[in-house]
Scaffold this active site. Structure first.
Site, PDB file in Angstrom:
ATOM      1  N   CYS B 218       0.852  -1.193   0.000  1.00 48.90           N
ATOM      2  CA  CYS B 218       0.000   0.000   0.000  1.00 48.90           C
ATOM      3  C   CYS B 218       0.886   1.241   0.000  1.00 48.90           C
ATOM      4  CB  CYS B 218      -0.895   0.011   1.229  1.00 48.90           C
ATOM      5  SG  CYS B 218       0.046  -0.052   2.757  1.00 48.90           S
ATOM      6  N   HIS B 220       2.483   2.701   2.382  1.00 47.04           N
ATOM      7  CA  HIS B 220       2.549   3.543   3.577  1.00 47.04           C
ATOM      8  C   HIS B 220       3.832   3.171   4.311  1.00 47.04           C
ATOM      9  CE1 HIS B 220      -1.943   3.682   2.950  1.00 47.04           C
ATOM     10  NE2 HIS B 220      -1.576   4.954   2.940  1.00 47.04           N
ATOM     11  N   CYS B 246      -2.463  -1.839   8.455  1.00 49.57           N
ATOM     12  CA  CYS B 246      -1.310  -0.972   8.202  1.00 49.57           C
ATOM     13  C   CYS B 246      -1.432   0.261   9.098  1.00 49.57           C
ATOM     14  CB  CYS B 246      -1.329  -0.565   6.726  1.00 49.57           C
ATOM     15  SG  CYS B 246      -0.358   0.905   6.327  1.00 49.57           S
ATOM     16  N   CYS B 290     -11.164 -25.778  25.357  1.00 50.60           N
ATOM     17  CA  CYS B 290     -11.549 -26.374  26.625  1.00 50.60           C
ATOM     18  C   CYS B 290     -11.444 -25.268  27.680  1.00 50.60           C
ATOM     19  CB  CYS B 290     -10.611 -27.519  26.974  1.00 50.60           C
ATOM     20  SG  CYS B 290     -10.782 -28.073  28.679  1.00 50.60           S
ATOM     21  N   CYS B 295      -5.602 -25.380  30.088  1.00 55.77           N
ATOM     22  CA  CYS B 295      -5.715 -26.482  29.126  1.00 55.77           C
ATOM     23  C   CYS B 295      -5.521 -25.918  27.724  1.00 55.77           C
ATOM     24  CB  CYS B 295      -7.069 -27.161  29.226  1.00 55.77           C
ATOM     25  SG  CYS B 295      -7.247 -28.499  28.028  1.00 55.77           S
ATOM     26  N   CYS B 327     -22.337 -24.055  25.978  1.00 53.06           N
ATOM     27  CA  CYS B 327     -22.102 -22.846  26.780  1.00 53.06           C
ATOM     28  C   CYS B 327     -20.762 -22.882  27.512  1.00 53.06           C
ATOM     29  CB  CYS B 327     -23.239 -22.675  27.791  1.00 53.06           C
ATOM     30  SG  CYS B 327     -23.327 -23.998  29.008  1.00 53.06           S
ATOM     31  N   HIS B 332     -23.578 -30.122  32.426  1.00 55.47           N
ATOM     32  CA  HIS B 332     -24.820 -29.877  33.155  1.00 55.47           C
ATOM     33  C   HIS B 332     -25.967 -30.728  32.637  1.00 55.47           C
ATOM     34  CE1 HIS B 332     -26.107 -27.459  29.746  1.00 55.47           C
ATOM     35  NE2 HIS B 332     -25.011 -26.735  29.846  1.00 55.47           N
ATOM     36  N   CYS B 377     -22.825 -38.314  52.361  1.00 56.13           N
ATOM     37  CA  CYS B 377     -24.033 -39.113  52.505  1.00 56.13           C
ATOM     38  C   CYS B 377     -25.165 -38.346  53.180  1.00 56.13           C
ATOM     39  CB  CYS B 377     -23.715 -40.353  53.318  1.00 56.13           C
ATOM     40  SG  CYS B 377     -25.148 -41.370  53.623  1.00 56.13           S
ATOM     41  N   CYS B 385     -30.370 -39.466  69.780  1.00 58.74           N
ATOM     42  CA  CYS B 385     -31.565 -40.305  69.858  1.00 58.74           C
ATOM     43  C   CYS B 385     -31.575 -41.432  68.837  1.00 58.74           C
ATOM     44  CB  CYS B 385     -32.822 -39.451  69.723  1.00 58.74           C
ATOM     45  SG  CYS B 385     -33.081 -38.855  68.034  1.00 58.74           S
TER      46      CYS B 385
END
Ligand SMILES: [Zn+2]
Ligand SMILES: [Zn+2]
Ligand SMILES: [Zn+2]
Ligand SMILES: [Zn+2]
Ligand SMILES: [Zn+2]
Ligand SMILES: [Zn+2]
Lengths: 152, 576
Positions: B218, B220, B246, B290, B295, B327, B332, B377, B385
């Site tokens: 170009c 320039h 540029c 990822c 990663c 997403c 999920h 758990c 009791c």
């Protein structure tokens, strides 16, 4: 300022004095060569005609890789200038090129006064008025120019 | 317990098939889906809940899934044949089986079947991605008879849409080159640094003799120092690469890799190429990085944005991270992306109301003494009791195994007491808290399960030296712990899913599946609370329970995914 002023800034400043742009002045502070007091006359035929707007301009350390920082000090009614005087102008952001200069930027700002662009607003309220009732907007701009932008 | 014994039989088939297909499958998932026969056995063996029938039908009608898969490959954008076409992936699958010495001929003869909740995907290393780009550039460069640097710019301009590029290029070469920021004559004048007499740089205003300058075609021209500084800023500070223009005012010419190499130091070209890789992946709808921190892998999956209401595309990275391709949040399933987003937002908004729920301490519903939860758990026994109750619903634990007890289901109260606005809003809050409580609880339990596993693991390691058990023999603990994590993750999201689910015939099956998985998980989780010295003797039982958990999870996911795909779920919000 411990670092010496870059040649580029010295040259630009010299040229601003020796070949001033009509209707525009930019004078560096004595104690800070990167800080300029700027005056821009409202372009003829625009609603800012007859007004003289003062701005502050600062050249950051990485200038000209980064654009100068510029702000209106005079209050102005314009869709692309907000209440703090900040300017929405592409060449001051994404389209900045290190080959641009203070003078070219000031010319762009003067041109922006001549051609407000309410489609890319910075000041929503003004832009809205500009789109909905242009005559009223122009009238307000004129009033503000008279009220705030007179030569001292 | 005839069910248990038959169940174990089916387990062993599944387990061994799983074990053989699991190791180092480099890119994929598909493999797991092929134990068609073991699955039907399992269906015969499991308590006859209706979903086994529907999912059986599902196994044969995999066609609809394949149609999703093929629309992936031949999507509107016509993802080019150069990059990972369908044919190529078939080859990969075959390779997979061949590598797998343990697979016998019968397994191989079966066409690979995917479960409803599984999607096809591939994992790519940075080298893979680089060579993908290189291959495409080389191919197109050859076709357009352009140098590869220019071709790269053209491809990036069209966001790697080869077909569109070629079409537009053939249509109007000049315009295409111009739009991409290339201009003509890219074949001539290879970039070079020159010293020009009487030259003044417009950026720094230097004009000394011997000043090195550079310009693309170009024209320039600036000094190389300024050019370098400009490029450094773009790459380092602005993270730009593919579209650096540029430095000339108003010039749209894009800097090419060759010019860049000429001007900037190596460390910066490395960064530049990294950034180019980023934009390559970002530009392609079928590729995603990822999301795991540090990663370097990218995953390719053909599921499009518009498919996300019908499928939850969970993919598994080489680094072990399982995430949603839609997403990029952690896996999920079975909850679709839109609902996940909604749910997370809701929980943030209502966090104060909900906070007290997930507290670590509660009172025994019988004697009111404070009870602290320190394992995953949910089967609690009051020290004082001896009352046994469920941490989630505070109901009697003894009732949890029976068919009529629903810890997971929210019972809508009859219309009469919800007449006024206040009662209605109270009921809607109760409903939300019901699901949130269980959602948050599984999240917390997963953490506690992990803690207790790590503690147990340490004890086991000590035990190893005394009991003579080898490292391999304690691996079942690790497997159980991982299964717990995975199942709780799934359970957690079933509650967000259920919150948005409107009642219909399908929801009952869903709730049964949810309950079954929940019970399986709690049974396994409970084992971790056994004294360490007993654990060695519980190996077989723990392995059984682990397999059972995983199987319940697959059943639940397969059923929800199938109904999602067939749009048989009704939601009480718009899936948008
Ligand atoms: Zn220079
Ligand atoms: Zn240029
Ligand atoms: Zn990863
Ligand atoms: Zn998602
Ligand atoms: Zn108690
Ligand atoms: Zn319960």
């Amino acid at each position: 300022m411990t670092t010496p002023l870059p040649k580029r800034i010295i040259k630009e400043t010299e040229r601003l004095q020796s070949e001033p742009v009509p209707g525009i002045s930019a004078v560096p502070h004595d104690d800070n060569a990167r800080y300029f007091d700027v005056n821009v006359e409202g372009p003829g035929g625009s609603c800012y005609e007859g007004g003289v707007f003062s701005l502050e301009l600062f050249l950051p350390d990485d200038y000209p890789m980064c654009p100068p920082r510029i702000r209106f000090l005079t209050r102005i009614y314009h869709p692309n200038i907000d209440r703090l005087g900040r300017i929405c102008l592409d060449v001051l952001k994404n389209n900045w090129s290190p080959a641009l200069q203070i003078r070219t930027i000031l010319l762009s700002i003067q041109a922006l006064l001549g051609a407000p662009n309410p489609e890319d607003p910075l000041n929503e309220a003004v832009a809205k008025q500009w789109k909905e009732n242009q005559a009223e907007a122009i009238k307000t701009a004129r009033e503000w120019t008279e009220k705030f932008a007179q030569k001292k | 317990m005839p069910i248990a014994t038959r169940k174990r039989k089916a387990d062993s088939t599944t387990a061994s098939a799983d074990a053989t297909s699991e190791p180092q499958r480099k890119l994929t998932k598909v493999s797991k889906a092929l134990q068609k026969d073991s699955i039907s056995q399992e269906q015969a063996a499991l308590p006859a809940t209706p979903q086994t029938l529907t999912s059986d039908k599902g196994m044969d009608s995999d066609d609809d899934f394949n149609s999703v898969a093929s629309s992936m490959d031949l999507g509107e954008e016509m993802s080019s044949s150069v990059d990972f076409g369908a044919g190529e992936s078939d080859v990969d699958i075959d390779d997979d089986y061949q590598d797998d010495g343990a697979f016998d001929a019968t397994a191989k003869d079966l066409a690979p079947k995917r479960k409803h909740f599984e999607v096809e995907f591939k994992v790519y290393s940075p080298q893979d991605i680089q060579s993908q780009q290189d291959t495409q550039i080389a191919e197109v460069a050859n076709l357009l008879e352009q140098p590869s640097e220019a071709t790269a710019i053209l491809l990036r301009h069209t966001r790697w849409n080869k077909e569109r590029l070629i079409e537009q290029y053939m249509d109007n070469q000049e315009q295409m080159l111009d739009k991409a920021g290339l201009g003509q004559e890219i074949n001539q004048n290879p970039p070079r640094v020159v010293v020009k007499n009487g030259f003044t740089c417009d950026i720094c205003c230097e004009d000394g003799p011997g000043l090195e300058t550079f310009a693309m075609n170009c024209n320039h021209r600036f000094c190389t120092d300024c050019y370098r500084q400009y490029l450094t800023q773009k790459i380092k500070d602005e993270g730009e690469a593919a579209r650096i223009k540029c430095p000339g005012d108003g010039c749209r010419k894009i800097i090419d890799a060759k010019s860049l190499d000429l001007l900037v130091p190596n460390e910066l070209t490395d960064r530049y190429h990294q950034l180019l890789m980023r934009t390559y992946v970002d530009d392609k709808e079928s590729l995603k990085w990822c999301p795991a921190p540090n990663c370097v892998y990218a995953v390719e999956c053909g599921v499009k944005k518009r498919d996300l209401n019908k499928i939850v595309p969970t993919v598994h990275c080489e680094c072990k991270q399982s995430f949603c391709f839609g997403c990029t949040l952690p896996d999920h399933q079975p909850c679709p992306c839109v609902l996940v987003k909604r749910w997370i937002k809701k929980c943030e908004d209502d966090s104060e109301t909900a906070n007290w729920i997930s507290a670590n301490t509660k009172e025994c519903p019988k004697c009111n003494s404070t009870i602290e939860k320190n394992g995953g758990c949910n089967h609690m026994t009051c020290r004082k009791c001896k009352n046994e109750f469920c941490w989630m619903c505070m109901g009697l634990w003894s009732e949890h195994g029976t068919s009529w007890y629903n810890c997971n289901r929210f019972e809508e109260r009859s219309g009469t007491d919800a007449r006024d606005a206040q009662a209605k809003s109270r009921q809607s809050l109760e409903r939300y808290l019901h699901y949130y409580n269980r959602y948050a609880n599984h999240e917390q339990s997963a953490r506690l399960d992990k803690d207790i596993f790590h503690k147990t693991e340490r004890k086991m390691t000590l035990l190893q030296s005394t009991s003579g058990m080898s490292w391999i023999e304690v691996q079942f603990m690790e497997a159980a712990s991982q299964a717990l994590q995975q199942c709780r993750q799934t359970l957690k999201w079933t509650y967000a899913f259920a919150y948005y689910l409107a009642r219909n015939n399908q929801t009952e099956i869903f709730e049964d599946n949810q309950k079954d998985l929940e019970m399986a998980v709690e049974n396994l989780s409970e084992m971790f609370e056994k004294p360490t010295d007993q654990l060695a003797g519980l190996k077989v039982e723990m392995m059984d329970k682990t397999t059972y958990c995983m199987r319940r999870r697959v059943i639940l996911l397969d059923d929800t995914a199938k109904n999602l795909k067939e749009e048989t779920w009704k939601f009480n919000v718009e899936l948008r």
